[in-house]
Design a protein around this motif. Structure first.
Motif, mmCIF file in Angstrom:
data_model
loop_
_atom_site.group_PDB
_atom_site.id
_atom_site.type_symbol
_atom_site.label_atom_id
_atom_site.label_comp_id
_atom_site.label_asym_id
_atom_site.label_seq_id
_atom_site.Cartn_x
_atom_site.Cartn_y
_atom_site.Cartn_z
ATOM 1 N N MET A 61 0.861 -1.180 0.000
ATOM 2 C CA MET A 61 0.000 0.000 0.000
ATOM 3 C C MET A 61 0.899 1.233 0.000
ATOM 4 N N HIS A 62 1.197 1.723 -1.193
ATOM 5 C CA HIS A 62 2.048 2.902 -1.309
ATOM 6 C C HIS A 62 1.604 3.722 -2.517
ATOM 7 N N SER A 89 17.687 5.408 -1.444
ATOM 8 C CA SER A 89 17.524 5.530 0.007
ATOM 9 C C SER A 89 16.184 4.944 0.421
ATOM 10 N N LEU A 90 16.123 4.571 1.687
ATOM 11 C CA LEU A 90 14.902 4.034 2.280
ATOM 12 C C LEU A 90 14.677 4.764 3.597
ATOM 13 N N GLY A 91 13.644 5.603 3.631
ATOM 14 C CA GLY A 91 13.325 6.365 4.833
ATOM 15 C C GLY A 91 12.321 5.636 5.698
ATOM 16 N N ASP A 92 11.765 6.329 6.687
ATOM 17 C CA ASP A 92 10.766 5.716 7.561
ATOM 18 C C ASP A 92 9.552 5.249 6.769
ATOM 19 N N SER A 93 9.067 6.117 5.877
ATOM 20 C CA SER A 93 7.878 5.773 5.088
ATOM 21 C C SER A 93 8.090 6.001 3.589
ATOM 22 N N SER A 94 9.289 6.387 3.195
ATOM 23 C CA SER A 94 9.552 6.655 1.776
ATOM 24 C C SER A 94 10.625 5.723 1.238
ATOM 25 N N ALA A 95 10.614 5.570 -0.079
ATOM 26 C CA ALA A 95 11.639 4.801 -0.781
ATOM 27 C C ALA A 95 11.969 5.557 -2.054
ATOM 28 N N VAL A 96 13.248 5.846 -2.249
ATOM 29 C CA VAL A 96 13.683 6.569 -3.442
ATOM 30 C C VAL A 96 14.377 5.571 -4.361
ATOM 31 N N GLU A 112 16.566 6.790 -18.072
ATOM 32 C CA GLU A 112 16.928 6.667 -16.655
ATOM 33 C C GLU A 112 16.110 7.661 -15.868
ATOM 34 N N GLY A 113 15.937 7.360 -14.591
ATOM 35 C CA GLY A 113 15.122 8.272 -13.807
ATOM 36 C C GLY A 113 15.090 7.941 -12.335
ATOM 37 N N ARG A 114 14.105 8.541 -11.705
ATOM 38 C CA ARG A 114 13.954 8.493 -10.247
ATOM 39 C C ARG A 114 12.477 8.396 -9.931
ATOM 40 N N ARG A 115 12.148 7.602 -8.927
ATOM 41 C CA ARG A 115 10.755 7.463 -8.485
ATOM 42 C C ARG A 115 10.748 7.393 -6.970
ATOM 43 N N VAL A 116 9.860 8.153 -6.353
ATOM 44 C CA VAL A 116 9.728 8.163 -4.894
ATOM 45 C C VAL A 116 8.376 7.564 -4.533
ATOM 46 N N ASN A 117 8.415 6.528 -3.705
ATOM 47 C CA ASN A 117 7.192 5.906 -3.182
ATOM 48 C C ASN A 117 7.026 6.290 -1.721
ATOM 49 N N VAL A 118 5.785 6.430 -1.282
ATOM 50 C CA VAL A 118 5.483 6.654 0.126
ATOM 51 C C VAL A 118 4.510 5.572 0.566
ATOM 52 N N LYS A 119 4.899 4.822 1.600
ATOM 53 C CA LYS A 119 4.022 3.788 2.140
ATOM 54 C C LYS A 119 2.864 4.462 2.864
ATOM 55 N N LEU A 120 1.659 3.931 2.662
ATOM 56 C CA LEU A 120 0.459 4.507 3.272
ATOM 57 C C LEU A 120 -0.206 3.522 4.218
ATOM 58 N N ASP A 121 -0.754 4.062 5.293
ATOM 59 C CA ASP A 121 -1.589 3.268 6.179
ATOM 60 C C ASP A 121 -2.882 2.964 5.411
ATOM 61 N N PRO A 122 -3.283 1.691 5.298
ATOM 62 C CA PRO A 122 -4.454 1.366 4.484
ATOM 63 C C PRO A 122 -5.769 1.986 4.989
ATOM 64 N N ARG A 123 -5.851 2.299 6.267
ATOM 65 C CA ARG A 123 -7.087 2.890 6.810
ATOM 66 C C ARG A 123 -7.126 4.405 6.675
ATOM 67 N N THR A 124 -6.000 5.057 6.951
ATOM 68 C CA THR A 124 -5.994 6.523 6.979
ATOM 69 C C THR A 124 -5.440 7.148 5.697
ATOM 70 N N ARG A 126 -2.480 7.876 5.231
ATOM 71 C CA ARG A 126 -1.402 8.764 5.664
ATOM 72 C C ARG A 126 -0.093 7.976 5.647
ATOM 73 N N PRO A 127 1.049 8.652 5.549
ATOM 74 C CA PRO A 127 2.330 7.928 5.566
ATOM 75 C C PRO A 127 2.461 7.035 6.796
ATOM 76 N N ALA A 128 3.033 5.856 6.569
ATOM 77 C CA ALA A 128 3.215 4.864 7.628
ATOM 78 C C ALA A 128 4.583 4.211 7.447
ATOM 79 N N PRO A 129 5.185 3.720 8.522
ATOM 80 C CA PRO A 129 6.519 3.116 8.401
ATOM 81 C C PRO A 129 6.489 1.771 7.668
#
Length: 154
Positions: A61-62, A89-96, A112-124, A126-129
């Motif tokens: 869920m990201h 890099s891999l942050g608390d809730s992000s992945a680059v 070539e490129g760059r993509r940033v994902n943010v993990k989301l809490d499935p209920r809210t 909102r970013p989640a670890p």
């Protein structure tokens, strides 16, 4: 794929006729699809996917928060290519992610490129670890510090 690439992964990918534009080259919008499918396959092989219409883990869920791509050489026609990707890099809730679309022999970088994902809490939604398991799996993709240009190809 005959390329030797570490860290990260190279997923072989087949370009089909419907990926091409009127000039017989891969349409620019398809590159994002190629990366999406390569990442999905890689993570699914490690237990993070959708099965029966449901996520197998909350880590799938990201959302994509940022995406950039530079086109270097067109992919002309159908056939095998490679999608090379790694984690910058891999942050608390992000992945680059960084990525390259490469020729089957690894000798040509098509894009070539760059993509940033943010993990989301499935209920809210909102970013989640990320889970400990996702972090463990992702460690295989992490580039060394200063590895934002990616690994070298043989």
């Amino acid at each position: 794929m005959t390329t030797s690439v570490l860290p990260g992964a190279v997923e072989p990918f087949v370009v089909h006729f419907d990926d091409l534009d009127a000039m017989g080259i891969v349409h620019n919008a398809r590159y994002a699809v190629f990366l999406e499918r390569a990442l999905s396959n890689w993570w699914a092989e490690r237990g993070h996917s959708y099965a029966g219409g449901r996520p197998t883990t909350t880590d799938v869920m990201h959302a994509v928060a940022e995406y950039s791509i530079s086109y270097r050489a067109p992919v002309r026609g159908t056939g095998e290519i490679g999608v090379h990707f790694w984690l910058e890099s891999l942050g608390d809730s992000s992945a680059v992610y960084r990525f390259r679309i490469i020729s089957a022999d690894g000798g040509t970088v098509h894009a070539e490129g760059r993509r940033v994902n943010v993990k989301l809490d499935p209920r809210t939604l909102r970013p989640a670890p990320w889970s400990d398991h996702a972090r463990e799996v992702a460690s295989a993709l992490l580039a060394p510090v200063g590895g934002e240009e990616g690994p070298q190809q043989d």
